[in-house]
Design a protein around this motif. Structure first.
Motif, PDB file in Angstrom:
ATOM      1  N   PHE A 149      40.666  32.285  43.465  1.00  7.14           N
ATOM      2  CA  PHE A 149      42.135  32.298  43.533  1.00  7.14           C
ATOM      3  C   PHE A 149      42.642  32.808  44.874  1.00  7.14           C
ATOM      4  CE2 PHE A 149      40.372  36.117  41.907  1.00  7.14           C
ATOM      5  CZ  PHE A 149      40.989  37.114  42.633  1.00  7.14           C
TER       6      PHE A 149
ATOM      7  N   ILE B 248      45.885  47.555  38.155  1.00  6.74           N
ATOM      8  CA  ILE B 248      44.833  47.778  37.164  1.00  6.74           C
ATOM      9  C   ILE B 248      43.626  48.231  37.972  1.00  6.74           C
ATOM     10  CG2 ILE B 248      43.439  46.719  35.358  1.00  6.74           C
ATOM     11  CD1 ILE B 248      45.643  44.525  35.212  1.00  6.74           C
TER      12      ILE B 248
ATOM     13  N   MET C  12      48.184  41.830  31.604  1.00  3.80           N
ATOM     14  CA  MET C  12      48.642  42.210  32.941  1.00  3.80           C
ATOM     15  C   MET C  12      50.108  41.801  33.126  1.00  3.80           C
ATOM     16  SD  MET C  12      47.313  40.667  36.541  1.00  3.80           S
ATOM     17  CE  MET C  12      48.263  39.174  36.330  1.00  3.80           C
TER      18      MET C  12
ATOM     19  N   LEU D 267      41.198  44.905  46.024  1.00  7.98           N
ATOM     20  CA  LEU D 267      40.749  45.308  44.682  1.00  7.98           C
ATOM     21  C   LEU D 267      39.824  44.258  44.085  1.00  7.98           C
ATOM     22  CD1 LEU D 267      44.152  46.538  43.234  1.00  7.98           C
ATOM     23  CD2 LEU D 267      42.189  47.959  43.794  1.00  7.98           C
ATOM     24  N   GLY D 268      40.004  43.019  44.522  1.00  5.02           N
ATOM     25  CA  GLY D 268      39.175  41.940  43.959  1.00  5.02           C
ATOM     26  C   GLY D 268      39.465  40.669  44.721  1.00  5.02           C
TER      27      GLY D 268
ATOM     28  N   LYS E 269      48.623  39.886  44.354  1.00  4.21           N
ATOM     29  CA  LYS E 269      47.642  38.794  44.248  1.00  4.21           C
ATOM     30  C   LYS E 269      48.059  37.752  45.286  1.00  4.21           C
ATOM     31  CE  LYS E 269      45.455  35.941  40.697  1.00  4.21           C
ATOM     32  NZ  LYS E 269      45.419  35.616  39.261  1.00  4.21           N
TER      33      LYS E 269
ATOM     34  N   ALA F  27      49.663  45.889  42.287  1.00  5.62           N
ATOM     35  CA  ALA F  27      48.627  45.040  42.878  1.00  5.62           C
ATOM     36  C   ALA F  27      49.309  43.773  43.377  1.00  5.62           C
ATOM     37  CB  ALA F  27      47.566  44.684  41.837  1.00  5.62           C
TER      38      ALA F  27
ATOM     39  N   ASN G  63      37.538  38.557  33.380  1.00  8.00           N
ATOM     40  CA  ASN G  63      39.003  38.502  33.269  1.00  8.00           C
ATOM     41  C   ASN G  63      39.546  39.514  32.271  1.00  8.00           C
ATOM     42  OD1 ASN G  63      39.387  36.596  35.228  1.00  8.00           O
ATOM     43  ND2 ASN G  63      39.311  34.859  33.814  1.00  8.00           N
TER      44      ASN G  63
ATOM     45  N   VAL H 288      43.125  40.047  45.793  1.00  3.30           N
ATOM     46  CA  VAL H 288      44.053  41.004  45.166  1.00  3.30           C
ATOM     47  C   VAL H 288      43.934  42.315  45.928  1.00  3.30           C
ATOM     48  CG1 VAL H 288      44.654  42.269  43.092  1.00  3.30           C
ATOM     49  CG2 VAL H 288      43.831  39.917  42.911  1.00  3.30           C
TER      50      VAL H 288
ATOM     51  N   ILE I  13      43.611  39.542  32.407  1.00  5.88           N
ATOM     52  CA  ILE I  13      44.162  39.090  33.697  1.00  5.88           C
ATOM     53  C   ILE I  13      43.886  37.598  33.895  1.00  5.88           C
ATOM     54  CG2 ILE I  13      43.833  41.346  34.795  1.00  5.88           C
ATOM     55  CD1 ILE I  13      41.371  40.026  36.196  1.00  5.88           C
ATOM     56  N   ASP I  14      44.389  37.079  35.006  1.00  2.00           N
ATOM     57  CA  ASP I  14      44.128  35.735  35.502  1.00  2.00           C
ATOM     58  C   ASP I  14      44.526  34.616  34.542  1.00  2.00           C
ATOM     59  OD1 ASP I  14      41.465  34.256  37.481  1.00  2.00           O
ATOM     60  OD2 ASP I  14      43.413  33.519  36.845  1.00  2.00           O
TER      61      ASP I  14
ATOM     62  N   VAL J 205      51.862  42.382  40.674  1.00  2.00           N
ATOM     63  CA  VAL J 205      51.518  42.638  39.269  1.00  2.00           C
ATOM     64  C   VAL J 205      51.179  44.107  39.081  1.00  2.00           C
ATOM     65  CG1 VAL J 205      50.635  40.305  38.927  1.00  2.00           C
ATOM     66  CG2 VAL J 205      49.058  42.124  39.666  1.00  2.00           C
ATOM     67  N   GLU J 206      51.083  44.531  37.824  1.00  2.00           N
ATOM     68  CA  GLU J 206      50.782  45.938  37.564  1.00  2.00           C
ATOM     69  C   GLU J 206      49.410  46.284  38.153  1.00  2.00           C
ATOM     70  OE1 GLU J 206      49.970  45.347  32.988  1.00  2.00           O
ATOM     71  OE2 GLU J 206      49.420  47.395  33.526  1.00  2.00           O
TER      72      GLU J 206
ATOM     73  N   MET K 201      39.970  43.539  32.240  1.00  2.00           N
ATOM     74  CA  MET K 201      39.804  44.707  33.104  1.00  2.00           C
ATOM     75  C   MET K 201      40.211  45.972  32.370  1.00  2.00           C
ATOM     76  SD  MET K 201      40.972  43.330  36.802  1.00  2.00           S
ATOM     77  CE  MET K 201      40.393  44.813  37.586  1.00  2.00           C
TER      78      MET K 201
HETATM   79  N1  86Q Z   1      41.733  36.579  39.063  1.00  2.00           N
HETATM   80  C1  86Q Z   1      42.167  37.864  39.184  1.00  2.00           C
HETATM   81  C2  86Q Z   1      41.275  38.864  39.568  1.00  2.00           C
HETATM   82  C3  86Q Z   1      41.749  40.175  39.669  1.00  2.00           C
HETATM   83  C4  86Q Z   1      43.107  40.408  39.367  1.00  2.00           C
HETATM   84  N2  86Q Z   1      43.926  39.379  38.979  1.00  2.00           N
HETATM   85  N3  86Q Z   1      43.449  38.133  38.902  1.00  2.00           N
HETATM   86  C5  86Q Z   1      43.654  41.750  39.465  1.00  2.00           C
HETATM   87  C6  86Q Z   1      44.932  42.025  38.965  1.00  2.00           C
HETATM   88  C7  86Q Z   1      45.435  43.324  39.034  1.00  2.00           C
HETATM   89  C8  86Q Z   1      44.679  44.336  39.598  1.00  2.00           C
HETATM   90  C9  86Q Z   1      43.398  44.078  40.114  1.00  2.00           C
HETATM   91  C10 86Q Z   1      42.870  42.765  40.051  1.00  2.00           C
HETATM   92  C11 86Q Z   1      41.548  42.452  40.666  1.00  2.00           C
HETATM   93  C12 86Q Z   1      40.855  41.317  40.032  1.00  2.00           C
END
Ligand code: 86Q
Length: 293
Positions: free
Chosen positions: A23, A95, A76, A18-19, A41, A39, A143, A26, A159-160, A92-93, A145
């Protein structure tokens, strides 16, 4: 903190990416027992002092601790944490709406009412976080979403929390992290940070939401940082010709060098650009305009 030592693949089926970024990665995951989609991470944890690859384990523990203390529709949610010898996995949930950044890029910039709707959600999440004395310290469009694509008004999710910090009463916190375009003067001057540091970033995000331009960005990071500490920015006539005075006032009350004078998240939710008028205020406003004729 120790995390679950089971193999994450025993409980979750790993899906598409997803990303990914500094870090790690994901990926979408599906809980085997319930079929629920989350999701995952996947964070590479540094092995031994020498290695640069991956993240410090103590930073992961900090992100987990912060996420565990936050439950809010615009933040998140964290569900579970697994660790293996070289990896920590945050469940994590899910997104799936992509970054707010991409959403703006497709539209070039948003209308004020769209901008306000997104901004209100960001401010509710940030106000909640600040009420728990937690600063995010890396707020930027990447950050933020969208919960899902294609909905008329998707929910936003912050997020993040890899840079986040929980302030203990009276303790000073300094950090040089963050992304040049969005960091506040106090970060560059290596002064103590506070929740007001996030509000500067929100000023920058609002400027971008409404214009598609980045207020302080120069041709190099040095130039960008200089523009920030010298407060060099303006509302470009062409890009801001249709922007209301109240919107500009909102941004100006956040891009304030002195942290103490900067609007807080709660104050920004009461700013006339954001706070909806009551029905009588709307009526009076229209009524008074009739008088003027
Ligand atoms: N640095 C990031 C970056 C992301 C995410 N979390 N942290 C993320 C969390 C839940 C669903 C999808 C994502 C993708 C991007």
């Amino acid at each position: 903190a120790t995390f679950k030592l089971e193999n994450v693949e025993d409980l979750y089926e790993i899906g598409e990416v997803l990303g990914s970024g500094h870090f790690g990665q994901v990926r979408e995951v599906r809980e085997r027992t319930t079929g629920q989609r989350w999701a995952g991470k996947f964070l590479k944890v540094r092995r031994g002092a020498g290695s640069w690859l991956g993240v410090e384990r103590k930073n992961v523990e900090k992100e987990v601790e912060v996420l565990q203390s936050l439950q809010h529709p615009n933040i998140m949610a964290l569900r579970d944490v697994f660790e293996s010898k070289a990896e920590v996995v945050l469940i994590v949930e899910l997104i799936s709406g992509g970054e707010l950044f991409d959403f703006i890029a497709e539209k070039e910039s948003l209308s004020e009412s769209e901008g306000i709707d997104f901004l209100k959600q960001i401010l509710h999440g940030v106000s909640y976080m600040h009420s728990k004395n937690i600063g995010h310290f890396d707020l930027k469009p990447e950050n933020i979403m969208l919960s899902a694509r294609g909905e008329p008004l998707p929910d936003i999710k912050i997020i993040d929390f890899g840079m986040a910090h929980h302030f203990i009463q009276g303790e000073e916190y300094k950090s040089m992290g963050g992304t040049p375009q969005y960091i506040a003067p106090e970060v560059i001057n290596y002064e103590p940070l506070g929740t007001a540091t996030d509000m500067w970033s929100i000023g920058v995000i609002t400027y971008i939401l409404l214009s598609g331009l980045s207020p302080f960005q120069g041709n190099t990071d040095e130039e960008t940082l200089r523009n920030i500490v010298d407060m060099i920015y303006e509302f470009d006539d062409h890009h801001f010709r249709r922007t209301s005075t109240m919107a500009k006032d909102f941004i100006q009350q956040l891009l304030v060098k002195d942290q103490i004078k900067r609007m807080t998240a709660d104050e920004s939710l009461l700013h006339p650009w954001i706070k909806p008028l009551t029905r009588t205020q709307v009526a009076n406003r229209n009524h008074s305009s009739i008088n003027m004729k």
